[in-house]
Design an enzyme around this catalytic site. Structure first.
Site, mmCIF file in Angstrom:
data_model
loop_
_atom_site.group_PDB
_atom_site.id
_atom_site.type_symbol
_atom_site.label_atom_id
_atom_site.label_comp_id
_atom_site.label_asym_id
_atom_site.label_seq_id
_atom_site.Cartn_x
_atom_site.Cartn_y
_atom_site.Cartn_z
ATOM 1 N N ASP A 11 0.764 -1.191 0.067
ATOM 2 C CA ASP A 11 0.201 0.113 -0.104
ATOM 3 C C ASP A 11 0.935 1.197 0.001
ATOM 4 O O ASP A 11 1.637 1.451 1.073
ATOM 5 C CB ASP A 11 -0.823 0.087 1.362
ATOM 6 N N ASP A 130 -13.505 -4.111 -2.059
ATOM 7 C CA ASP A 130 -13.558 -3.856 -0.722
ATOM 8 C C ASP A 130 -14.896 -4.055 -0.110
ATOM 9 O O ASP A 130 -15.931 -3.462 -0.268
ATOM 10 C CB ASP A 130 -13.100 -2.506 -0.370
#
Length: 252
Positions: A11, A130
């Site tokens: 990330d 997600d």
């Protein structure tokens, strides 16, 4: 049966790798190019980069990071974050990425999946989902904008649509499990894996080697992605692969 894949996730925010819990409380985890090169040497099957800030400045940073990383690693890598049109995909692929991850932009404009698949091939298009359990619905809901906005869309409906539009893979992140190290979300992963015919990458919750075994067997995932445990040296890729092989899991 295809061999299972182990995928470290980076990330990236403002050019650095960060990691949090349930998408918040981010802390620094290192340089993305150095970490990618390390995981390549250790035998990871692929790398995923997610530009989680995805501002214009962040995307400019990401192009540079992609170029540098492409020169350092031999394994495939996927880049996502802030990609909202086919031209963005082209820039990232030209910089050296092998696949494109799309999330929010695909929910807002599902034709982006079809357009990307037509232009670059389905194998290039990874739809990142997600998902968070919605108590009222009794099933999972898709969230966008880095997990900040509920979409009102059921995750199982969305993965079916993504597949029908030409997605080559689903990168499935359980927001409930993310960063907790309590194990992958097996009910979610199993539900999605049973529904689609394309590979599903499970993400969110890895804490120990047995979690990977569980997500490959019970969760029926084709690949498993993790961040925290790899970045902070809690589990190494070679040790994880050895453990899975000893339990009869076919690993690359």
């Amino acid at each position: 049966m295809l061999a299972k894949r182990i995928i470290p996730c980076l990330d990236v925010k403002d050019g650095r790798v960060v990691k949090g819990v349930n998408f918040v409380n981010l802390r620094d985890a290192g340089d993305p190019v150095e970490l990618a090169a390390l995981y390549d040497r250790e035998g990871a099957d692929e790398i995923v980069f997610l530009d989680i800030s995805a501002s214009n400045e962040g995307r400019a940073t990401m192009i540079e990071v992609v170029k540098q990383t492409a020169g350092e690693i031999a394994i495939p890598f996927t880049v996502g974050g802030g990609i909202s049109q086919v031209d963005d995909m082209k820039r990232i692929l030209r910089a050296g990425a092998d696949k494109i991850g799309i999330n929010t932009a695909a929910v807002l404009n599902p034709a982006l999946i079809s357009d990307g698949a037509r232009r670059f091939g389905s194998q290039c298009i990874v739809v990142a989902v997600d998902a968070k359990y919605n108590e009222l619905w009794g099933e999972w809901e898709v969230y966008t904008h880095g997990g900040r906005k509920p979409s009102g869309i059921k995750a199982l409906d969305w993965v079916k649509e993504a597949e029908s539009r030409g997605a080559g893979e689903i990168l499935l992140t359980s927001m409930d499990a993310d960063g907790t190290k309590d194990g992958f979300d097996l009910p979610l992963t199993s539900a999605v894996s049973s529904l689609v015919g394309i590979p599903v990458i499970a993400s969110g919750g890895a804490g120990k080697t047995s979690d990977f075994y569980d997500v490959f067997t019970e969760g029926k995932a084709d690949a498993a992605l993790a961040a925290t445990i790899f970045h902070y040296k809690e589990i190494s890729v070679p040790d994880l692969k050895q453990d899975l092989k000893s339990k009869g899991v076919e690993i690359r």
